[in-house]
Write an enzyme that holds these catalytic residues in place. Structure first.
Site, PDB file in Angstrom:
ATOM      1  N   GLU A 155       0.826  -1.206   0.000  1.00 51.40           N
ATOM      2  CA  GLU A 155       0.000   0.000   0.000  1.00 51.40           C
ATOM      3  C   GLU A 155       0.858   1.253   0.000  1.00 51.40           C
ATOM      4  OE1 GLU A 155      -4.033  -1.437   2.276  1.00 51.40           O
ATOM      5  OE2 GLU A 155      -2.242  -1.114   3.461  1.00 51.40           O
ATOM      6  N   CYS A 177       3.444   8.675   0.528  1.00 53.94           N
ATOM      7  CA  CYS A 177       4.059   7.793   1.525  1.00 53.94           C
ATOM      8  C   CYS A 177       4.255   6.430   0.866  1.00 53.94           C
ATOM      9  CB  CYS A 177       3.120   7.700   2.721  1.00 53.94           C
ATOM     10  SG  CYS A 177       3.643   6.535   3.973  1.00 53.94           S
ATOM     11  N   CYS A 197       7.077  -6.765   6.948  1.00 50.53           N
ATOM     12  CA  CYS A 197       8.212  -6.183   7.674  1.00 50.53           C
ATOM     13  C   CYS A 197       8.711  -7.210   8.691  1.00 50.53           C
ATOM     14  CB  CYS A 197       7.773  -4.912   8.398  1.00 50.53           C
ATOM     15  SG  CYS A 197       9.122  -4.078   9.254  1.00 50.53           S
ATOM     16  N   CYS A 234       7.305  -4.618  15.412  1.00 51.52           N
ATOM     17  CA  CYS A 234       6.901  -3.658  16.456  1.00 51.52           C
ATOM     18  C   CYS A 234       5.474  -3.987  16.898  1.00 51.52           C
ATOM     19  CB  CYS A 234       6.966  -2.232  15.920  1.00 51.52           C
ATOM     20  SG  CYS A 234       8.590  -1.798  15.285  1.00 51.52           S
ATOM     21  N   CYS A 267       2.220  -2.058  15.423  1.00 49.73           N
ATOM     22  CA  CYS A 267       2.110  -1.825  13.970  1.00 49.73           C
ATOM     23  C   CYS A 267       1.457  -2.992  13.243  1.00 49.73           C
ATOM     24  CB  CYS A 267       3.508  -1.574  13.416  1.00 49.73           C
ATOM     25  SG  CYS A 267       3.559  -1.375  11.635  1.00 49.73           S
ATOM     26  N   GLU A 287      10.646  -1.718   6.587  1.00 48.93           N
ATOM     27  CA  GLU A 287      11.728  -0.959   7.221  1.00 48.93           C
ATOM     28  C   GLU A 287      12.727  -0.584   6.106  1.00 48.93           C
ATOM     29  OE1 GLU A 287      12.890   0.569  10.038  1.00 48.93           O
ATOM     30  OE2 GLU A 287      14.575   0.878   8.695  1.00 48.93           O
ATOM     31  N   SER A 346      11.934   7.239   7.258  1.00 54.24           N
ATOM     32  CA  SER A 346      11.705   6.892   8.661  1.00 54.24           C
ATOM     33  C   SER A 346      12.234   5.486   8.941  1.00 54.24           C
ATOM     34  CB  SER A 346      10.206   6.953   8.970  1.00 54.24           C
ATOM     35  OG  SER A 346       9.953   6.473  10.270  1.00 54.24           O
ATOM     36  N   SER A 353      11.907   6.357  14.547  1.00 55.87           N
ATOM     37  CA  SER A 353      10.806   5.855  15.369  1.00 55.87           C
ATOM     38  C   SER A 353      11.368   5.531  16.745  1.00 55.87           C
ATOM     39  CB  SER A 353      10.220   4.595  14.727  1.00 55.87           C
ATOM     40  OG  SER A 353       9.548   4.921  13.553  1.00 55.87           O
ATOM     41  N   LEU A 354      11.313   6.497  17.637  1.00 58.61           N
ATOM     42  CA  LEU A 354      11.914   6.289  18.964  1.00 58.61           C
ATOM     43  C   LEU A 354      10.892   5.629  19.904  1.00 58.61           C
ATOM     44  CD1 LEU A 354      14.577   6.815  20.523  1.00 58.61           C
ATOM     45  CD2 LEU A 354      13.496   8.873  21.422  1.00 58.61           C
ATOM     46  N   HIS A 355       9.779   6.306  20.078  1.00 57.21           N
ATOM     47  CA  HIS A 355       8.609   5.760  20.779  1.00 57.21           C
ATOM     48  C   HIS A 355       8.776   5.428  22.262  1.00 57.21           C
ATOM     49  CE1 HIS A 355       7.228   5.820  16.775  1.00 57.21           C
ATOM     50  NE2 HIS A 355       7.527   4.594  16.413  1.00 57.21           N
ATOM     51  N   ASN A 378      -2.593   4.960  16.578  1.00 54.47           N
ATOM     52  CA  ASN A 378      -3.755   4.597  15.757  1.00 54.47           C
ATOM     53  C   ASN A 378      -4.124   3.162  16.050  1.00 54.47           C
ATOM     54  OD1 ASN A 378      -4.125   6.964  14.132  1.00 54.47           O
ATOM     55  ND2 ASN A 378      -2.229   6.427  13.096  1.00 54.47           N
ATOM     56  N   CYS A 384      -0.829   6.047  10.009  1.00 51.44           N
ATOM     57  CA  CYS A 384       0.433   5.413  10.399  1.00 51.44           C
ATOM     58  C   CYS A 384       0.193   4.083  11.075  1.00 51.44           C
ATOM     59  CB  CYS A 384       1.189   6.278  11.391  1.00 51.44           C
ATOM     60  SG  CYS A 384       1.739   7.802  10.716  1.00 51.44           S
TER      61      CYS A 384
HETATM   62  N1  SAH Z   1       9.462   1.073   9.312  1.00 51.11           N
HETATM   63  C1  SAH Z   1       9.678   2.457   9.422  1.00 51.11           C
HETATM   64  C2  SAH Z   1       8.781   3.282   8.547  1.00 51.11           C
HETATM   65  C3  SAH Z   1       7.314   2.897   8.456  1.00 51.11           C
HETATM   66  S1  SAH Z   1       6.293   3.134   9.845  1.00 51.11           S
HETATM   67  C4  SAH Z   1       9.577   2.908  10.852  1.00 51.11           C
HETATM   68  O1  SAH Z   1       9.140   2.130  11.674  1.00 51.11           O
HETATM   69  O2  SAH Z   1       9.984   4.020  11.133  1.00 51.11           O
HETATM   70  C5  SAH Z   1       5.899   4.866   9.838  1.00 51.11           C
HETATM   71  C6  SAH Z   1       5.622   5.442  11.228  1.00 51.11           C
HETATM   72  O3  SAH Z   1       4.364   4.994  11.743  1.00 51.11           O
HETATM   73  C7  SAH Z   1       6.675   5.011  12.243  1.00 51.11           C
HETATM   74  O4  SAH Z   1       7.063   6.062  13.069  1.00 51.11           O
HETATM   75  C8  SAH Z   1       5.906   3.965  13.003  1.00 51.11           C
HETATM   76  O5  SAH Z   1       6.504   3.720  14.208  1.00 51.11           O
HETATM   77  C9  SAH Z   1       4.529   4.562  13.074  1.00 51.11           C
HETATM   78  N2  SAH Z   1       3.476   3.639  13.471  1.00 51.11           N
HETATM   79  C10 SAH Z   1       3.454   2.291  13.344  1.00 51.11           C
HETATM   80  N3  SAH Z   1       2.319   1.792  13.879  1.00 51.11           N
HETATM   81  C11 SAH Z   1       1.610   2.828  14.372  1.00 51.11           C
HETATM   82  C12 SAH Z   1       0.351   2.953  15.036  1.00 51.11           C
HETATM   83  N4  SAH Z   1      -0.416   1.906  15.281  1.00 51.11           N
HETATM   84  N5  SAH Z   1      -0.060   4.191  15.388  1.00 51.11           N
HETATM   85  C13 SAH Z   1       0.684   5.286  15.105  1.00 51.11           C
HETATM   86  N6  SAH Z   1       1.881   5.221  14.476  1.00 51.11           N
HETATM   87  C14 SAH Z   1       2.337   4.011  14.106  1.00 51.11           C
HETATM   88 FE1  SF4 Z   2       8.134  -2.398  10.532  1.00 46.76          FE
HETATM   89 FE2  SF4 Z   2       8.070   0.261  10.955  1.00 46.76          FE
HETATM   90 FE3  SF4 Z   2       5.897  -1.280  11.438  1.00 46.76          FE
HETATM   91 FE4  SF4 Z   2       8.028  -1.461  13.033  1.00 46.76          FE
HETATM   92  S1  SF4 Z   2       6.705   0.343  12.735  1.00 46.76           S
HETATM   93  S2  SF4 Z   2       6.851  -3.207  12.195  1.00 46.76           S
HETATM   94  S3  SF4 Z   2       9.695  -1.179  11.579  1.00 46.76           S
HETATM   95  S4  SF4 Z   2       6.855  -0.913   9.462  1.00 46.76           S
END
Ligand code: SAH
Ligand code: SF4
Length: 342
Positions: free
Chosen positions: A92, A107, A114, A118, A121, A162, A191, A214-216, A290, A334
């Site tokens: 997508e 995007c 992936c 995480c 996600c 990623e 990212s 993506s620090l989080h 989200n 996201c």
């Molecule tokens: N894999 C890369 C890029 C794709 S994700 C990465 O992880 O950075 C794009 C962004 O969306 C990242 O910052 C990711 O952490 C965030 N993301 C993933 N799942 C999410 C969710 N459920 N709610 C909000 N942001 C999310």
């Molecule tokens: Fe992969 Fe980014 Fe999703 Fe983590 S947040 S599972 S690195 S796409």
């Protein structure tokens, strides 16, 4: 034999192909411009190419072999495409405007699935299928341009996958976006979940995009709970890499921080994050979690809690934004991209 796919060619390769087929070389430049700048939908659009040659092209070539399988439009005008590659796999990508500025951002996805897993996600949930080729990454932008007839001005590598786990193809894609689509590298953001070695490699490239991380989490303990990559590249090695990246590129990085209620959104977390980011030249982008169907029962914080978190960070002198939620009603926000065909 299948048709020759012209969007796979560089300008030089296109010139060779045209010469091999007994046409004048300048035709290659015309065709190149029709594909990359003028959003031609078909060879019939290429009105300055003589008819016989257009017929030849129609018979033997296609512009692009990546297809739009499904298009969804959100209430906020965000468009999500499900694109299908020549082997049938899908990913997508999302077209949107950021922050109401005059831009049109795409995007893009870099992998089907992936490996990073995480917890918050949706992308990782279906496992990993394969890396996308540079051409397949760029074709997502090209398809959206062809579909809408509009020029994409900004690209974010924030779709499925990623990017730094598919390093070579992503570097090539950056080059193609810059050269063929004429999008400045300053308008491209990548990212990553924090593959430290590759962050160093990226800082040495000729074309270096804006880096988003993506620090989080503000510490190892919380990050480890939600991001398995923390076990391999811990938050302190990531911090060092970010400081070195800023020094090498003289740029600022963006820190992405998903706010998950009760997990990483407390006052203490905000204070710890301020301390952690003190030495890093960065802006902060807070992302309300989200909802994706997950077993962890994560929740988005209230607006009030998000605001308090933001104020604490702002008091440390950093620029902080809260990411607008785009396309949530069509699962385009996201972390919601899962690439399912239905
Ligand atoms: N894999 C890369 C890029 C794709 S994700 C990465 O992880 O950075 C794009 C962004 O969306 C990242 O910052 C990711 O952490 C965030 N993301 C993933 N799942 C999410 C969710 N459920 N709610 C909000 N942001 C999310
Ligand atoms: Fe992969 Fe980014 Fe999703 Fe983590 S947040 S599972 S690195 S796409």
């Amino acid at each position: 034999m299948g048709k020759t796919v012209l969007a796979k060619f560089s300008k030089e390769q296109l010139r060779d192909f045209i010469a091999q087929n007994n046409e004048q070389k300048f035709r290659a430049d015309q065709i190149f411009s029709w594909i990359w700048a003028k959003n031609a939908k078909s060879f019939d659009d290429m009105t300055d190419i003589k008819k016989e040659f257009r017929e030849f092209l129609k018979e033997n070539c296609e512009i692009i072999d990546v297809k739009i399988k499904k298009r969804q439009i959100s209430k906020d005008s965000t468009v999500k495409y499900l694109v299908q590659f020549s082997d049938g796999l899908c990913a997508e990508c999302v077209l949107m405007r950021f922050d109401n500025r005059s831009n049109l951002s795409m995007c893009v996805s870099t992998q089907v699935g992936c490996k990073m897993g995480c917890k918050f996600c949706a992308t990782g949930k279906n496992g990993f299928k394969r890396n996308l080729l540079a051409y397949e990454i760029v074709s997502q932008i090209l398809l959206a341009q062809i579909d809408t007839g509009l020029k994409i001005t900004n690209v974010v590598f924030m779709g499925q996958g990623e990017p730094l786990d598919n390093y070579e193809n992503v570097i090539q894609a950056l080059e193609l976006i810059n050269k063929n689509l004429q999008i400045s590298i300053r308008r491209i953001t990548l990212s990553t979940s924090g593959i430290v070695d590759k962050i160093y490699d990226l800082s040495k490239q000729e074309l270096v995009p804006t880096l988003a991380i993506s620090l989080h989490a503000p510490n190892h303990k919380i990050r480890e709970l939600i991001m398995p990559i923390e076990k391999k590249y811990d938050i302190l090695s990531l911090k060092k890499a970010l400081c070195d990246f800023c020094l090498a590129t003289k740029d600022r990085v963006t820190i992405e921080y998903i706010l998950i209620s009760g997990l990483n959104d407390t006052k203490e977390c905000a204070q710890e994050l301020c301390e952690f980011l003190k030495d890093i030249k960065c802006n902060i982008n807070l992302i309300p979690y989200n909802p994706v169907s997950d077993e962890n029962n994560f929740k988005k914080p209230s607006k009030y809690d998000m605001m308090k978190f933001k104020y604490i960070l702002e008091a440390s002198g950093k620029k902080v934004t809260i990411r607008l939620e785009r396309g949530a009603d069509i699962d385009a926000a996201c972390g919601q991209l899962a690439g399912k065909a239905d």
